[in-house]
Design an enzyme around this catalytic site. Structure first.
Site, PDB file in Angstrom:
ATOM      1  N   GLU A  34      44.637  67.423  54.639  1.00 60.24           N
ATOM      2  CA  GLU A  34      44.810  66.005  54.973  1.00 60.24           C
ATOM      3  C   GLU A  34      45.825  65.407  54.011  1.00 60.24           C
ATOM      4  OE1 GLU A  34      43.874  63.506  57.240  1.00 60.24           O
ATOM      5  OE2 GLU A  34      45.148  62.340  55.888  1.00 60.24           O
ATOM      6  N   ARG A 104      34.583  51.918  62.659  1.00 60.00           N
ATOM      7  CA  ARG A 104      35.232  53.222  62.485  1.00 60.00           C
ATOM      8  C   ARG A 104      34.849  53.870  61.158  1.00 60.00           C
ATOM      9  NH1 ARG A 104      40.143  54.570  65.333  1.00 60.00           N
ATOM     10  NH2 ARG A 104      40.151  53.302  67.186  1.00 60.00           N
ATOM     11  N   TYR A 210      33.289  43.214  70.719  1.00 61.46           N
ATOM     12  CA  TYR A 210      31.926  43.762  70.696  1.00 61.46           C
ATOM     13  C   TYR A 210      31.393  43.715  69.267  1.00 61.46           C
ATOM     14  CZ  TYR A 210      34.762  47.980  69.730  1.00 61.46           C
ATOM     15  OH  TYR A 210      35.679  48.874  69.246  1.00 61.46           O
ATOM     16  N   ASP A 285      45.050  63.002  69.331  1.00 62.33           N
ATOM     17  CA  ASP A 285      46.296  62.248  69.538  1.00 62.33           C
ATOM     18  C   ASP A 285      47.538  63.119  69.363  1.00 62.33           C
ATOM     19  OD1 ASP A 285      44.872  59.979  70.081  1.00 62.33           O
ATOM     20  OD2 ASP A 285      45.760  58.750  68.498  1.00 62.33           O
TER      21      ASP A 285
HETATM   22  C1  LIG Z   1      43.618  49.381  69.299  1.00 63.07           C
HETATM   23  C2  LIG Z   1      42.978  50.713  69.538  1.00 63.07           C
HETATM   24  C3  LIG Z   1      41.663  50.784  69.964  1.00 63.07           C
HETATM   25  C4  LIG Z   1      41.085  52.019  70.228  1.00 63.07           C
HETATM   26  N1  LIG Z   1      39.783  52.057  70.657  1.00 63.07           N
HETATM   27  C5  LIG Z   1      39.218  53.235  70.969  1.00 63.07           C
HETATM   28  C6  LIG Z   1      37.863  53.277  71.420  1.00 63.07           C
HETATM   29  O1  LIG Z   1      37.182  52.253  71.509  1.00 63.07           O
HETATM   30  N2  LIG Z   1      37.334  54.492  71.743  1.00 63.07           N
HETATM   31  C7  LIG Z   1      38.052  55.658  71.620  1.00 63.07           C
HETATM   32  O2  LIG Z   1      37.528  56.733  71.932  1.00 63.07           O
HETATM   33  N3  LIG Z   1      39.340  55.644  71.160  1.00 63.07           N
HETATM   34  C8  LIG Z   1      39.922  54.470  70.836  1.00 63.07           C
HETATM   35  N4  LIG Z   1      41.204  54.446  70.339  1.00 63.07           N
HETATM   36  C9  LIG Z   1      41.944  55.710  70.168  1.00 63.07           C
HETATM   37  C10 LIG Z   1      41.526  56.430  68.882  1.00 63.07           C
HETATM   38  O3  LIG Z   1      41.607  55.567  67.772  1.00 63.07           O
HETATM   39  C11 LIG Z   1      42.433  57.639  68.633  1.00 63.07           C
HETATM   40  O4  LIG Z   1      42.636  58.343  69.830  1.00 63.07           O
HETATM   41  C12 LIG Z   1      41.789  58.586  67.633  1.00 63.07           C
HETATM   42  O5  LIG Z   1      41.560  57.936  66.408  1.00 63.07           O
HETATM   43  C13 LIG Z   1      42.671  59.820  67.414  1.00 63.07           C
HETATM   44  O6  LIG Z   1      42.072  60.661  66.458  1.00 63.07           O
HETATM   45  P1  LIG Z   1      42.872  61.905  65.873  1.00 63.07           P
HETATM   46  O7  LIG Z   1      41.937  62.537  64.902  1.00 63.07           O
HETATM   47  O8  LIG Z   1      43.414  62.721  66.984  1.00 63.07           O
HETATM   48  O9  LIG Z   1      44.134  61.294  65.131  1.00 63.07           O
HETATM   49  P2  LIG Z   1      44.226  60.320  63.872  1.00 63.07           P
HETATM   50  O10 LIG Z   1      43.067  59.395  63.829  1.00 63.07           O
HETATM   51  O11 LIG Z   1      45.590  59.720  63.895  1.00 63.07           O
HETATM   52  O12 LIG Z   1      44.097  61.301  62.605  1.00 63.07           O
HETATM   53  C14 LIG Z   1      45.170  62.107  62.185  1.00 63.07           C
HETATM   54  C15 LIG Z   1      44.938  62.492  60.727  1.00 63.07           C
HETATM   55  O13 LIG Z   1      45.963  63.407  60.350  1.00 63.07           O
HETATM   56  C16 LIG Z   1      46.477  63.038  59.097  1.00 63.07           C
HETATM   57  N5  LIG Z   1      47.850  63.567  59.008  1.00 63.07           N
HETATM   58  C17 LIG Z   1      48.958  63.105  59.616  1.00 63.07           C
HETATM   59  N6  LIG Z   1      50.015  63.893  59.324  1.00 63.07           N
HETATM   60  C18 LIG Z   1      49.547  64.877  58.490  1.00 63.07           C
HETATM   61  C19 LIG Z   1      50.148  65.996  57.857  1.00 63.07           C
HETATM   62  N7  LIG Z   1      51.463  66.282  57.974  1.00 63.07           N
HETATM   63  N8  LIG Z   1      49.353  66.796  57.090  1.00 63.07           N
HETATM   64  C20 LIG Z   1      48.034  66.537  56.937  1.00 63.07           C
HETATM   65  N9  LIG Z   1      47.420  65.473  57.522  1.00 63.07           N
HETATM   66  C21 LIG Z   1      48.164  64.658  58.295  1.00 63.07           C
HETATM   67  C22 LIG Z   1      46.387  61.520  59.080  1.00 63.07           C
HETATM   68  O14 LIG Z   1      46.421  61.007  57.747  1.00 63.07           O
HETATM   69  C23 LIG Z   1      45.033  61.318  59.762  1.00 63.07           C
HETATM   70  O15 LIG Z   1      43.967  61.368  58.841  1.00 63.07           O
HETATM   71  C24 LIG Z   1      41.807  53.219  70.048  1.00 63.07           C
HETATM   72  C25 LIG Z   1      43.128  53.152  69.577  1.00 63.07           C
HETATM   73  C26 LIG Z   1      43.709  51.919  69.319  1.00 63.07           C
HETATM   74  C27 LIG Z   1      45.117  51.883  68.822  1.00 63.07           C
END
Ligand SMILES: Cc1cc2nc3c(=O)[nH]c(=O)nc-3n(C[C@H](O)[C@H](O)[C@H](O)COP(=O)(O)OP(=O)(O)OC[C@H]3O[C@@H](n4cnc5c(N)ncnc54)[C@H](O)[C@@H]3O)c2cc1C
Length: 385
Positions: A34, A104, A210, A285
């Site tokens: 991370e 969160r 909410y 994502d």
């Molecule tokens: C306004 C808004 C509301 C939302 N509401 C909802 C909801 O109600 N319900 C829902 O299911 N989803 C919701 N989402 C979507 C959700 O927040 C994301 O889809 C989710 O957090 C993605 O998780 P992730 O682990 O894939 O990516 P991320 O949360 O982006 O995590 C990626 C991680 O990788 C790390 N990282 C990045 N680059 C590197 C690197 N080179 N080396 C090591 N680490 C790195 C980052 O620091 C981070 O910790 C919402 C999004 C938004 C914008």
């Protein structure tokens, strides 16, 4: 191929932490890289529908999350056109999984505690992932580390792993900006209903609110058109925008009570992208960043984690089949995730209708009725790992 059962994950977001737990449950040892020095979630809420909460409960997080989550009774669909409720969709009570809304930070704390309790998971903070190579035996080599069976890119919408695998695939700004804020419930002129999600549809914008933190706070998100580089997030500017669009008083009261907004330009990845190459795959994502209008981005990352662990567990009995297992993971996930991406886009178009189209939408929703509107979500919520 080395006989190692070690998997490397880039990124300790919701997707990476859940994948680590799911893989460790299946007997893998996991190393998470991370880049952040400490894990810190934005001060905002999250909706987790039963398809996602089912996975987390299966990983043993149920008791801890049930203590910090609220189980809403219903979502109220409101229209800014008349200020009234168009429909109220009750959440079905289920013995095995719930619709949860929570802070969160509470979800992250629960995932992190479970990761830290697991002897097979190593979390390396301040450790940005930057590159890898594939050894002759097919294992993944990262400088200074023992080889891994697979590398999982869970490093978010600007994924470095994706950049190395598929440099042509870049996120695109959607033209929409989410503004996130929270309110102390006690500071609202009328207390927010303790177990309700409110979705307000309005001209070219929508609002979701909410309760979170045991109802002490209300999470407020507004989505409206914006620019990628516009850094002005003053509360007055947002309140002015909604006042000028003649939003009704209850919605304006919510917006006006937020003291500080955080800006979140919404970027997405194309539907139907490729998620895997050899012993490397993308998750969450990094693979499929979507508009948040179906509240499923984290939900899909959590589902990805469960399917990935299942596919790798099947393959680990014959390690040379890891690339095929990751291809199977991507093939299993892509159609469903693509449908969710499209649903999120269409939902935004419906929420943001204006004038006679908004009137037609409200009449159609009323005519359809809550059970039929509710049934349209079943394909998302009924998913089981
Ligand atoms: C306004 C808004 C509301 C939302 N509401 C909802 C909801 O109600 N319900 C829902 O299911 N989803 C919701 N989402 C979507 C959700 O927040 C994301 O889809 C989710 O957090 C993605 O998780 P992730 O682990 O894939 O990516 P991320 O949360 O982006 O995590 C990626 C991680 O990788 C790390 N990282 C990045 N680059 C590197 C690197 N080179 N080396 C090591 N680490 C790195 C980052 O620091 C981070 O910790 C919402 C999004 C938004 C914008």
């Amino acid at each position: 191929m080395s006989g190692s059962r070690r998997i490397v994950i880039a990124g300790a977001g919701i997707g990476g932490l859940t994948a680590a737990l799911a893989l460790a449950e299946r007997g893998f040892s996991v190393c998470i890289h991370e880049k952040a020095e400490r894990l810190q979630e934005v001060g905002a809420g999250l909706q987790l529908s039963p398809n996602a909460s089912r996975v987390l409960i299966g990983l043993g997080l149920g008791p801890r999350l049930a203590g910090v989550a609220t189980r809403p009774e219903a979502v109220s669909i409101m229209t800014a056109r008349s200020g009234g409720e168009v429909s109220r969709l009750p959440f079905a009570a289920s013995d095995t999984a719930s619709y949860w809304v929570m802070h969160r930070a509470d979800l992250q704390a629960a995932l992190l505690a479970a990761v830290q309790d697991h002897s097979q998971i190593e979390l390396q903070l301040a450790h940005p992932f930057s590159g890898f190579s594939i050894a002759d035996d097919g294992s993944v080599e990262i400088p200074g580390e023992a080889p891994g069976l697979a590398l999982i890119g869970a490093d978010g919408v600007r994924s470095q792993v994706r950049q190395l695998l598929f440099p042509a695939v870049q996120p695109t700004f959607s033209g929409q900006v989410a503004w996130r804020g929270s309110i102390e419930n006690s500071r609202l002129p009328c207390a927010f209903p303790p177990r309700r999600v409110q979705l307000w549809m309005g001209p070219r914008a929508h609002l979701v609110a909410y309760p979170m933190s045991s109802g002490e706070q209300v999470n407020v998100v507004v989505i409206m058109p914006g620019r990628l580089d516009d850094a002005d997030s003053s509360a007055t500017k947002i309140a002015d925008h909604f006042r000028a669009s003649r939003w009704p008083a209850p919605a304006l009261a919510l917006i006006g009570a937020v003291a500080e907004w955080r800006r979140w330009p919404l970027s997405t990845l194309p539907d139907g992208g490729v998620w895997n190459a050899g012993p490397v795959a993308l998750l969450g994502d990094a693979a499929h960043a979507m508009l948040p209008f179906a509240a499923q981005g984290a939900g899909m990352a959590i589902e990805d984690a469960a399917v990935l662990a299942q596919c790798l567990a099947d393959a680990a009995r014959e390690p040379e089949t890891v690339p095929a297992a990751l291809a199977r993971y991507a093939a299993l996930r892509a159609p469903r995730v693509g449908r969710v991406q499209r649903t999120a886009r269409q939902s935004g178009q419906i929420y943001h209708l204006q004038g006679p189209m908004a009137l037609a939408r409200d009449l159609a929703m009323r005519a359809l009725g809550a059970p039929a509107l509710q049934a349209r979500q079943n394909w998302i919520y009924d998913w089981v790992p």
